[in-house]
Design a protein around this motif. Structure first.
Motif, PDB file in Angstrom:
ATOM      1  N   VAL A 288       0.857  -1.183   0.000  1.00 56.51           N
ATOM      2  CA  VAL A 288       0.000   0.000   0.000  1.00 56.51           C
ATOM      3  C   VAL A 288       0.891   1.229   0.000  1.00 56.51           C
ATOM      4  O   VAL A 288       1.761   1.377   0.852  1.00 56.51           O
ATOM      5  N   ALA A 289       0.680   2.091  -0.982  1.00 55.50           N
ATOM      6  CA  ALA A 289       1.384   3.372  -1.042  1.00 55.50           C
ATOM      7  C   ALA A 289       0.326   4.455  -0.879  1.00 55.50           C
ATOM      8  O   ALA A 289      -0.581   4.563  -1.691  1.00 55.50           O
ATOM      9  N   LYS A 290       0.429   5.223   0.185  1.00 53.63           N
ATOM     10  CA  LYS A 290      -0.577   6.242   0.480  1.00 53.63           C
ATOM     11  C   LYS A 290      -0.156   7.593  -0.087  1.00 53.63           C
ATOM     12  O   LYS A 290       1.002   7.978   0.003  1.00 53.63           O
ATOM     13  N   GLY A 291      -1.140   8.286  -0.650  1.00 53.34           N
ATOM     14  CA  GLY A 291      -0.914   9.648  -1.136  1.00 53.34           C
ATOM     15  C   GLY A 291       0.149   9.724  -2.219  1.00 53.34           C
ATOM     16  O   GLY A 291       0.249   8.866  -3.084  1.00 53.34           O
ATOM     17  N   PRO A 292       0.971  10.765  -2.153  1.00 55.99           N
ATOM     18  CA  PRO A 292       1.984  10.973  -3.193  1.00 55.99           C
ATOM     19  C   PRO A 292       3.035   9.868  -3.265  1.00 55.99           C
ATOM     20  O   PRO A 292       3.749   9.771  -4.252  1.00 55.99           O
ATOM     21  N   ALA A 293       3.120   9.020  -2.245  1.00 59.56           N
ATOM     22  CA  ALA A 293       4.075   7.904  -2.285  1.00 59.56           C
ATOM     23  C   ALA A 293       3.733   6.922  -3.400  1.00 59.56           C
ATOM     24  O   ALA A 293       4.554   6.079  -3.751  1.00 59.56           O
ATOM     25  N   SER A 294       2.540   7.023  -3.964  1.00 57.66           N
ATOM     26  CA  SER A 294       2.151   6.117  -5.046  1.00 57.66           C
ATOM     27  C   SER A 294       3.026   6.300  -6.283  1.00 57.66           C
ATOM     28  O   SER A 294       3.126   5.399  -7.102  1.00 57.66           O
TER      29      SER A 294
END
Length: 123
Positions: free
Chosen positions: A50-56
C-alpha cells in the motif's frame, strides 16, 4: 493496515478507501497490473503493498489518494512444502485451502511448480 478500508455496501461493492478518500478506478493492481474490480479472495495473495498519497509515484502511478498492489504467491526454487488449512464456522461455513510447492529440474535447470487452490462447498 492503518487507514485503509474496504466497504461492501450495495452502492460501492469492494470499494477501497485510504484515509477516508475513495480510490480511483486505476488504483488497484495485482502483480503491478491494473485490475478493474476489487480482489475478492486472498487465498493466493503472498503480500499486499500500500502506497498512500503521493508515495504512489514510487510504484509508477500518480494518484492523490494512493495505490494498492496485491502480489500473488510464486513458485520457490529448490524448496518443497505443503500447506493445508481447513476452516469450519457457524451456519455450515466450510472452507479449505491447499498450497504446495515442488522443486523441479528441467534440462539441468532448477525450477519450481506451485499449486494454490481453494475449496468452498456451494450447496
Amino acid at each position: 493496515m492503518a487507514n485503509v478500508e474496504r466497504s461492501f455496501s450495495p452502492e460501492a461493492t469492494g470499494q477501497y478507501t485510504i484515509r477516508g478518500s475513495p480510490l480511483g478506478a486505476t488504483s488497484v493492481y495485482v502483480n503491478s497490473r491494473l485490475v478493474l474490480s476489487a480482489v475478492e479472495d486472498t487465498y493466493n495473495i503472498a503480500r499486499v503493498e500500500v502506497a498512500k498519497g503521493p508515495a504512489s509515484t514510487s510504484m509508477g502511478v500518480s494518484s492523490a489518494v494512493g495505490v494498492i498492489n496485491y502480489l500473488i504467491k510464486r513458485p520457490v526454487v529448490g524448496q518443497r512444502f505443503e500447506e493445508i488449512f481447513v476452516r469450519v464456522g457457524s451456519n455450515d461455513a466450510k472452507r479449505g485451502t491447499f498450497d504446495v510447492n515442488l522443486p523441479y529440474r528441467f534440462r539441468n535447470r532448477e525450477a519450481g511448480i506451485r499449486v494454490v487452490m481453494v475449496a468452498v462447498p456451494w450447496w
